[in-house]
Structure formats: structure tokens, C-alpha cells
Design a protein around this motif. Structure first.
Motif, PDB file in Angstrom:
ATOM      1  N   VAL A   1      -1.156  -2.819  11.462  1.00  0.00           N
ATOM      2  CA  VAL A   1      -1.270  -2.500   9.887  1.00  0.00           C
ATOM      3  C   VAL A   1      -0.511  -3.845   9.239  1.00  0.00           C
ATOM      4  CG1 VAL A   1      -0.390  -1.599   7.896  1.00  0.00           C
ATOM      5  CG2 VAL A   1      -1.067  -0.191   9.717  1.00  0.00           C
ATOM      6  N   ASP A   2       0.314  -4.637  10.031  1.00  0.00           N
ATOM      7  CA  ASP A   2       0.997  -5.687   9.570  1.00  0.00           C
ATOM      8  C   ASP A   2      -0.001  -6.800   9.728  1.00  0.00           C
ATOM      9  OD1 ASP A   2       0.729  -5.713  12.302  1.00  0.00           O
ATOM     10  OD2 ASP A   2       2.599  -6.903  12.546  1.00  0.00           O
ATOM     11  N   ARG A   3      -0.862  -6.770  10.273  1.00  0.00           N
ATOM     12  CA  ARG A   3      -2.293  -7.774  10.285  1.00  0.00           C
ATOM     13  C   ARG A   3      -3.021  -7.608   9.264  1.00  0.00           C
ATOM     14  NH1 ARG A   3      -1.693  -6.649  15.601  1.00  0.00           N
ATOM     15  NH2 ARG A   3      -3.861  -5.822  15.727  1.00  0.00           N
ATOM     16  N   MET A   4      -3.410  -6.228   8.798  1.00  0.00           N
ATOM     17  CA  MET A   4      -4.305  -5.839   8.064  1.00  0.00           C
ATOM     18  C   MET A   4      -3.854  -5.899   6.520  1.00  0.00           C
ATOM     19  SD  MET A   4      -5.694  -2.430  10.244  1.00  0.00           S
ATOM     20  CE  MET A   4      -5.762  -2.455  11.748  1.00  0.00           C
ATOM     21  N   VAL A   5      -2.603  -6.032   6.277  1.00  0.00           N
ATOM     22  CA  VAL A   5      -2.245  -6.312   4.785  1.00  0.00           C
ATOM     23  C   VAL A   5      -1.088  -7.460   5.012  1.00  0.00           C
ATOM     24  CG1 VAL A   5      -2.603  -3.940   3.908  1.00  0.00           C
ATOM     25  CG2 VAL A   5      -0.053  -4.481   5.130  1.00  0.00           C
ATOM     26  N   SER A   6      -1.098  -8.188   4.023  1.00  0.00           N
ATOM     27  CA  SER A   6      -0.161  -9.270   3.795  1.00  0.00           C
ATOM     28  C   SER A   6       0.988  -8.844   3.171  1.00  0.00           C
ATOM     29  CB  SER A   6      -0.694 -10.515   2.959  1.00  0.00           C
ATOM     30  OG  SER A   6      -1.296 -10.001   1.694  1.00  0.00           O
ATOM     31  N   TYR A   7       1.225  -7.792   2.682  1.00  0.00           N
ATOM     32  CA  TYR A   7       2.511  -7.173   1.912  1.00  0.00           C
ATOM     33  C   TYR A   7       2.384  -5.610   1.975  1.00  0.00           C
ATOM     34  CZ  TYR A   7       6.048  -5.931  -1.216  1.00  0.00           C
ATOM     35  OH  TYR A   7       6.984  -5.144  -2.204  1.00  0.00           O
ATOM     36  N   ASP A   8       3.528  -5.185   2.460  1.00  0.00           N
ATOM     37  CA  ASP A   8       3.692  -3.838   2.502  1.00  0.00           C
ATOM     38  C   ASP A   8       5.114  -3.396   1.930  1.00  0.00           C
ATOM     39  OD1 ASP A   8       3.944  -1.158   3.147  1.00  0.00           O
ATOM     40  OD2 ASP A   8       3.617  -1.262   5.386  1.00  0.00           O
ATOM     41  N   GLY A   9       4.982  -2.800   0.804  1.00  0.00           N
ATOM     42  CA  GLY A   9       6.350  -2.311   0.272  1.00  0.00           C
ATOM     43  C   GLY A   9       6.427  -0.770   0.012  1.00  0.00           C
ATOM     44  N   VAL A  10       5.654  -0.368   0.927  1.00  0.00           N
ATOM     45  CA  VAL A  10       5.803   1.269   0.873  1.00  0.00           C
ATOM     46  C   VAL A  10       6.339   1.603   2.373  1.00  0.00           C
ATOM     47  CG1 VAL A  10       4.338   3.294   1.025  1.00  0.00           C
ATOM     48  CG2 VAL A  10       3.745   1.480  -0.512  1.00  0.00           C
ATOM     49  N   SER A  11       5.967   1.290   3.380  1.00  0.00           N
ATOM     50  CA  SER A  11       6.071   1.759   4.661  1.00  0.00           C
ATOM     51  C   SER A  11       7.720   1.863   4.975  1.00  0.00           C
ATOM     52  CB  SER A  11       5.405   0.933   5.754  1.00  0.00           C
ATOM     53  OG  SER A  11       4.024   1.321   5.880  1.00  0.00           O
ATOM     54  N   ALA A  12       8.312   0.807   4.772  1.00  0.00           N
ATOM     55  CA  ALA A  12       9.894   0.783   5.047  1.00  0.00           C
ATOM     56  C   ALA A  12      10.548   1.997   4.180  1.00  0.00           C
ATOM     57  CB  ALA A  12      10.383  -0.422   4.556  1.00  0.00           C
ATOM     58  N   ASP A  13      10.134   2.498   3.344  1.00  0.00           N
ATOM     59  CA  ASP A  13      10.820   3.696   2.798  1.00  0.00           C
ATOM     60  C   ASP A  13      10.921   4.884   3.582  1.00  0.00           C
ATOM     61  OD1 ASP A  13      11.753   2.035   0.782  1.00  0.00           O
ATOM     62  OD2 ASP A  13      10.273   2.496  -0.531  1.00  0.00           O
TER      63      ASP A  13
ATOM     64  N   SER B   1     -13.335 -17.485  -2.949  1.00  0.00           N
ATOM     65  CA  SER B   1     -12.314 -18.689  -3.134  1.00  0.00           C
ATOM     66  C   SER B   1     -11.116 -18.192  -3.690  1.00  0.00           C
ATOM     67  CB  SER B   1     -12.971 -19.795  -3.885  1.00  0.00           C
ATOM     68  OG  SER B   1     -12.913 -19.453  -5.435  1.00  0.00           O
ATOM     69  N   LYS B   2     -10.978 -16.888  -4.397  1.00  0.00           N
ATOM     70  CA  LYS B   2      -9.791 -16.469  -5.040  1.00  0.00           C
ATOM     71  C   LYS B   2      -9.656 -15.021  -4.566  1.00  0.00           C
ATOM     72  CE  LYS B   2     -10.492 -19.598  -8.893  1.00  0.00           C
ATOM     73  NZ  LYS B   2     -11.605 -20.243  -8.377  1.00  0.00           N
ATOM     74  N   ARG B   3      -9.434 -14.680  -3.382  1.00  0.00           N
ATOM     75  CA  ARG B   3      -9.543 -13.387  -2.838  1.00  0.00           C
ATOM     76  C   ARG B   3      -8.254 -12.629  -3.242  1.00  0.00           C
ATOM     77  NH1 ARG B   3      -9.855 -14.951   3.403  1.00  0.00           N
ATOM     78  NH2 ARG B   3     -11.921 -15.992   3.696  1.00  0.00           N
ATOM     79  N   THR B   4      -8.763 -11.317  -3.609  1.00  0.00           N
ATOM     80  CA  THR B   4      -7.607 -10.273  -3.833  1.00  0.00           C
ATOM     81  C   THR B   4      -6.802  -9.785  -2.653  1.00  0.00           C
ATOM     82  OG1 THR B   4      -9.141  -9.255  -5.571  1.00  0.00           O
ATOM     83  CG2 THR B   4      -7.499  -7.814  -4.489  1.00  0.00           C
ATOM     84  N   PRO B   5      -5.754  -9.975  -2.512  1.00  0.00           N
ATOM     85  CA  PRO B   5      -4.875  -9.940  -1.528  1.00  0.00           C
ATOM     86  C   PRO B   5      -5.021  -8.333  -1.061  1.00  0.00           C
ATOM     87  CG  PRO B   5      -3.609 -10.064  -3.405  1.00  0.00           C
ATOM     88  CD  PRO B   5      -4.690 -10.365  -3.838  1.00  0.00           C
ATOM     89  N   ARG B   6      -4.659  -8.176   0.245  1.00  0.00           N
ATOM     90  CA  ARG B   6      -4.438  -6.809   0.880  1.00  0.00           C
ATOM     91  C   ARG B   6      -2.935  -6.520   0.712  1.00  0.00           C
ATOM     92  NH1 ARG B   6      -6.941  -8.385   6.241  1.00  0.00           N
ATOM     93  NH2 ARG B   6      -5.782 -10.093   5.932  1.00  0.00           N
ATOM     94  N   PHE B   7      -2.599  -5.383   0.139  1.00  0.00           N
ATOM     95  CA  PHE B   7      -1.460  -4.981   0.278  1.00  0.00           C
ATOM     96  C   PHE B   7      -0.980  -3.336  -0.104  1.00  0.00           C
ATOM     97  CE2 PHE B   7      -2.380  -6.138  -4.000  1.00  0.00           C
ATOM     98  CZ  PHE B   7      -2.300  -5.230  -4.945  1.00  0.00           C
ATOM     99  N   ALA B   8       0.193  -2.912   0.080  1.00  0.00           N
ATOM    100  CA  ALA B   8       0.474  -1.671  -0.181  1.00  0.00           C
ATOM    101  C   ALA B   8       1.802  -1.807  -1.102  1.00  0.00           C
ATOM    102  CB  ALA B   8       0.989  -0.758   0.992  1.00  0.00           C
ATOM    103  N   ALA B   9       1.528  -1.053  -2.291  1.00  0.00           N
ATOM    104  CA  ALA B   9       2.823  -1.576  -3.573  1.00  0.00           C
ATOM    105  C   ALA B   9       2.773  -0.027  -4.156  1.00  0.00           C
ATOM    106  CB  ALA B   9       2.666  -2.471  -4.091  1.00  0.00           C
TER     107      ALA B   9
ATOM    108  N   SER C   1       4.266  -5.644  -6.455  1.00  0.00           N
ATOM    109  CA  SER C   1       3.793  -6.673  -5.297  1.00  0.00           C
ATOM    110  C   SER C   1       4.188  -7.753  -5.718  1.00  0.00           C
ATOM    111  CB  SER C   1       2.315  -6.590  -4.930  1.00  0.00           C
ATOM    112  OG  SER C   1       1.856  -7.444  -5.996  1.00  0.00           O
ATOM    113  N   PRO C   2       4.437  -8.842  -4.771  1.00  0.00           N
ATOM    114  CA  PRO C   2       4.776 -10.099  -4.846  1.00  0.00           C
ATOM    115  C   PRO C   2       3.649 -11.040  -5.511  1.00  0.00           C
ATOM    116  CG  PRO C   2       4.354  -9.730  -2.565  1.00  0.00           C
ATOM    117  CD  PRO C   2       4.325  -8.477  -3.546  1.00  0.00           C
ATOM    118  N   TYR C   3       2.515 -10.442  -5.655  1.00  0.00           N
ATOM    119  CA  TYR C   3       1.442 -11.263  -6.022  1.00  0.00           C
ATOM    120  C   TYR C   3       1.437 -10.888  -7.636  1.00  0.00           C
ATOM    121  CZ  TYR C   3       0.702 -10.776  -1.064  1.00  0.00           C
ATOM    122  OH  TYR C   3       0.687 -10.495   0.110  1.00  0.00           O
ATOM    123  N   ASN C   4       0.701 -12.022  -8.383  1.00  0.00           N
ATOM    124  CA  ASN C   4       0.516 -12.014  -9.799  1.00  0.00           C
ATOM    125  C   ASN C   4      -0.895 -11.411  -9.805  1.00  0.00           C
ATOM    126  OD1 ASN C   4       0.530 -12.471 -12.538  1.00  0.00           O
ATOM    127  ND2 ASN C   4      -0.281 -14.419 -12.396  1.00  0.00           N
ATOM    128  N   VAL C   5      -0.891 -10.105  -9.255  1.00  0.00           N
ATOM    129  CA  VAL C   5      -2.324  -9.389  -9.002  1.00  0.00           C
ATOM    130  C   VAL C   5      -1.983  -8.025  -9.764  1.00  0.00           C
ATOM    131  CG1 VAL C   5      -4.043  -8.139  -7.613  1.00  0.00           C
ATOM    132  CG2 VAL C   5      -3.178 -10.620  -7.527  1.00  0.00           C
TER     133      VAL C   5
END
Length: 416
Positions: A112-124, A227-235, A321-325
Motif C-alpha cells: 500500500v505504501d507504493r500505491m498511495v503517496s500519503y496515508d494519514g489513516v493507517s497509523a491510527d 500533467s497535473k495528476r490527482t495524488p493517491r492518498f488516504a486522509a 492531506s499535505p496536498y493542496n487538493v
């Protein structure tokens, strides 16, 4: 010599395994007061050793790479009578390391760490996940049962598993790689057992809202350009804003809007663009000498006033998330009728934002206010309690609602 080699191999293998999940393995043996689990004190491997290796050999059916769990090492250790107390414990730990690594991947997905660039959920939930796996591993012959129990029990997941078996049997390397991603993402999201969550899949350009694992709302989205991809993440979605400002990112302000305003200064006023100086004071756009500035020395911050003309529409969903998205309404709704919906700067535009907002607020969203397209309305922030899990994934294959699979184009050209 062969006897000494086996002992050395056993010890080295044990230390290698400890580096992967050493703390979890330590917890396992701490609960057992250090007793052996897989081997007898005389160094003989029990039936559970063979069952574990057999399950690992079938890992590919679940979208897992069996090499991750060192089956060759396990075979060597299980095929020998290990001599010496330390060597037996090292061999036992090696099996435990492999078993826990395998079971955690069966439960919560691998890679999963390769499939998302930020995971703000799993650690909890990491401790809870470990407790569930440790609690299920009561005896060395529990592995086959536990492998089944830890997986999702849904028709969609069963469809993906069946498709993976067929792909492996038919030698479809590309299909199996894409199915592996789908299976692991499915297990990852499902294992949390959230009461409700939001799922965006970029290749399908859709959003789904689930309540108690039941699909409650589905809609089209517009995602980021290639050219402006939506990032993959969990938040988390932790709030909504009615009539939001669009705080225009500097790159958009200087590289896209500034050239327009240089040629047509009146466009800033027509677009309800507000100009802020370094102290946050509003300036009249008509007084700005746009032509004198370049992207490098532009001293102002731009934002668009709230209203139906705003690029965010009249409803924005805040995302932690850490992105401006974030997710938002849009003043350009025609795009939802297109089959190609990769047009944004990375944010997620929603086809039915009012429906989602009303569900998240338990039917207390003031949709009449939003539909009124009020002018000069100040932003109205609304906190979400509790906040809602939000997953943005990239899976080019999904289980269809009526059975079978749906395959999507790899729009961002990502490797499975």
C-alpha cells in the motif's frame, strides 16, 4: 559440516526475518512467555510448518508475492531437525516472522505504501490490526482458517479473486499485475470496517460513498490532467465550506492568470478576482499594473470571491492531506457529460456535491442557500464530527456491481 551449515543458516535467517516484523514477533513470543510455536524442543517441525508453506505457495492467488515471505528458507528449516536451543528458537522465529508478515498482508493488503503517496489513516489503526492478527494465531495449524477469516467476505472481492486465479492459469501477466493492485487495495480499505467512507478511483473517474459497506451514492468526478495528476492518498474529510473562496495557488496565479490579466486587465474584475498584498489587505484589481510583473516578481496573492462563478462552485470539502487538493463543486458542469474527465489541476470536482454534503451532514445541509447563488456571501465553514475517511486510489480494474469485471484505461500511465 552440513550440520553446522544448517544451524548457521537458521540463525541468519532468523535475524533477517526479525528485521521485518521484529517488534510484532517480540509481542507474539512475549504473550507466549517465550515458548516455541512451530517446532518441538527437539528441533522437529510440526504440521503447522507445512501448512504455512503451502499457504504461502498460494499467495499469488491473493495478489501477493510469495517470495516476500522467504518460502525457500522455510523449506530448508522445516526439512531439517534443528539441533541446539538457540538454533531451534531462531528457526521458530523465522516461521513466525513469515507467518505474521503474510497474515498482515492477507488482512490489510501488501504494498500500500507504493500505491498511495500519503496515508494519514493507517497509523491510527496499526495496533488494532496487529492485535487482530495476533489474537487469531492461537495454534500452528490455524493458518489456513485464519487466511480465510482475515479476508473480506463480499461478492466483489470474490469476483476479483476468481479473476486472479484465471489470469494466473492463463498466463496473463498484465492482467494479474493489475488484479494484484485491486485485491490489495480492496483488502486495505475493507479491513478498517469503517461505518462510512468515501472512495475515489482515478481511472474510473468516479466517487463512491459507502455506509456500513453498502454503496449509498455514486457520481462522476473530474480528476487531474495527465500533467497535473490527482495524488493517491488516504486522509479525512473533516469539514465543509459553503461559499468558499478559491485561494489560487501561486503557480496558477503567475503562470496562467497573470498572462491573461496582462492582455486584458478587466478580466480580473469580471472573474471576481481579489488581490491581496503581503499583509492580507484587499486591493482594487483595476489599480494593479499587471504588465509590469513577471511570474518571478509578482508580489500579490490572488483569490476568487465566493459565489456561483467561483471555480470551486459553492461547496468545498476540506481534506486533511499535505496536498493542496480537495473535493468541490464546480462552475463548469458540462465536463461530467464527457467520457474524458481529466481536466483539473489536481483537485476533485464533483458531479453531485450537494447530495454528498447532505449525506455527510445527516441531511442538514442548507441546499436552498447553496442553490440561491448568493452574491457577497462570506464563507460558512462547517466541521464534520466525526470526520469521514477518504481514499483516493488508482485501480484499473474493479468488480462490477452485477458480477464480472470492469477494466479502465491507465490514464496516468502508472506501473501496476
Amino acid at each position: 559440516m552440513k550440520f553446522l551449515t544448517v544451524i548457521l543458516y537458521c540463525l541468519l535467517a532468523g535475524f533477517a526475518g526479525m528485521s521485518q516484523r521484529g517488534s510484532l514477533t517480540d509481542r507474539f513470543y512475549g504473550q507466549r512467555q517465550g515458548r516455541l510455536f512451530w517446532f518441538t524442543p527437539d528441533g522437529s517441525a510440526g504440521m503447522g510448518c507445512r501448512q504455512l508453506v503451502s499457504c504461502i505457495d498460494s499467495a499469488a492467488w491473493l495478489g501477493l508475492d510469495s517470495n516476500r515471505y522467504s518460502p525457500g528458507v522455510l523449506r530448508v528449516l522445516g526439512g531439517q531437525r534443528i539441533v541446539g536451543e538457540e538454533a531451534v528458537m531462531a528457526a521458530d522465529r523465522e516461521y513466525t516472522d513469515a507467518a505474521l508478515e503474510f497474515l498482515m498482508d492477507v488482512f490489510a493488503g501488501a504494498g500500500v505504501d507504493r500505491m498511495v503517496s500519503y496515508d494519514g489513516v493507517s497509523a491510527d489503526y496499526a495496533r488494532r490490526d496487529e492485535d487482530q492478527v495476533l489474537g487469531g494465531l492461537r495454534g500452528p495449524e490455524d493458518i489456513p482458517r485464519l487466511v480465510e477469516e482475515l479476508q473480506p467476505v463480499t461478492a466483489g472481492y470474490s469476483t476479483l479473486k476468481a479473476a486472479m486465479r484465471h489470469a494466473l492459469d492463463s498466463g496473463g501477466a498484465d492482467s494479474s499485475a493489475r488484479l494484484s493492485v485491486a485485491l490489495n487495495l480492496y483488502r486495505w480499505i475493507a479491513h478498517f470496517h469503517f461505518d462510512r467512507f468515501i472512495l475515489v478511483n482515478i481511472p474510473s473517474a468516479t466517487l463512491r460513498y459507502y455506509v456500513a459497506d453498502t454503496l449509498t451514492l455514486r457520481m462522476r468526478i473530474v480528476a487531474g490532467q495527465i500533467s497535473k495528476r490527482t495524488p493517491r492518498f488516504a486522509a479525512w474529510v473533516d469539514g465543509l465550506v459553503l461559499y468558499p473562496y478559491w485561494n489560487i495557488p501561486r503557480r496558477i496565479a503567475t503562470h496562467e492568470l497573470l498572462p491573461v490579466f496582462k492582455k486584458a486587465p478587466e478580466a480580473a474584475t469580471l472573474m471576481d478576482i481579489q488581490v491581496l498584498d503581503s499583509r492580507g489587505r484587499k486591493l482594487d484589481p483595476g489599480t494593479i499594473q499587471w504588465a509590469r510583473y513577471s511570474a518571478a516578481d509578482f508580489p500579490y496573492t490572488l483569490r476568487q470571491a465566493p459565489g456561483c462563478q467561483n471555480a470551486l462552485g459553492v461547496l468545498k470539502f476540506n481534506v486533511s492531506s499535505p496536498y493542496n487538493v480537495y473535493m468541490h463543486d464546480t462552475n463548469f458542469k458540462r465536463a461530467f457529460g464527457s467520457s474524458w474527465r481529466y481536466l483539473s489541476h489536481g483537485c476533485i470536482r464533483l458531479e453531485k456535491p450537494f447530495l454528498l454534503g447532505d449525506l455527510l451532514l445527516d441531511h442538514h445541509l442548507d441546499t436552498a442557500m447553496l442553490n440561491s447563488c448568493l452574491r457577497h456571501q462570506q464563507p460558512v465553514p462547517i466541521a464534520l464530527h466525526p470526520r469521514v475517511p477518504f481514499f483516493v486510489i488508482y485501480s484499473t480494474v474493479e468488480a462490477a456491481r452485477g458480477g464480472g469485471l470492469v477494466w479502465y484505461k491507465n490514464v496516468y500511465h502508472l506501473r501496476p
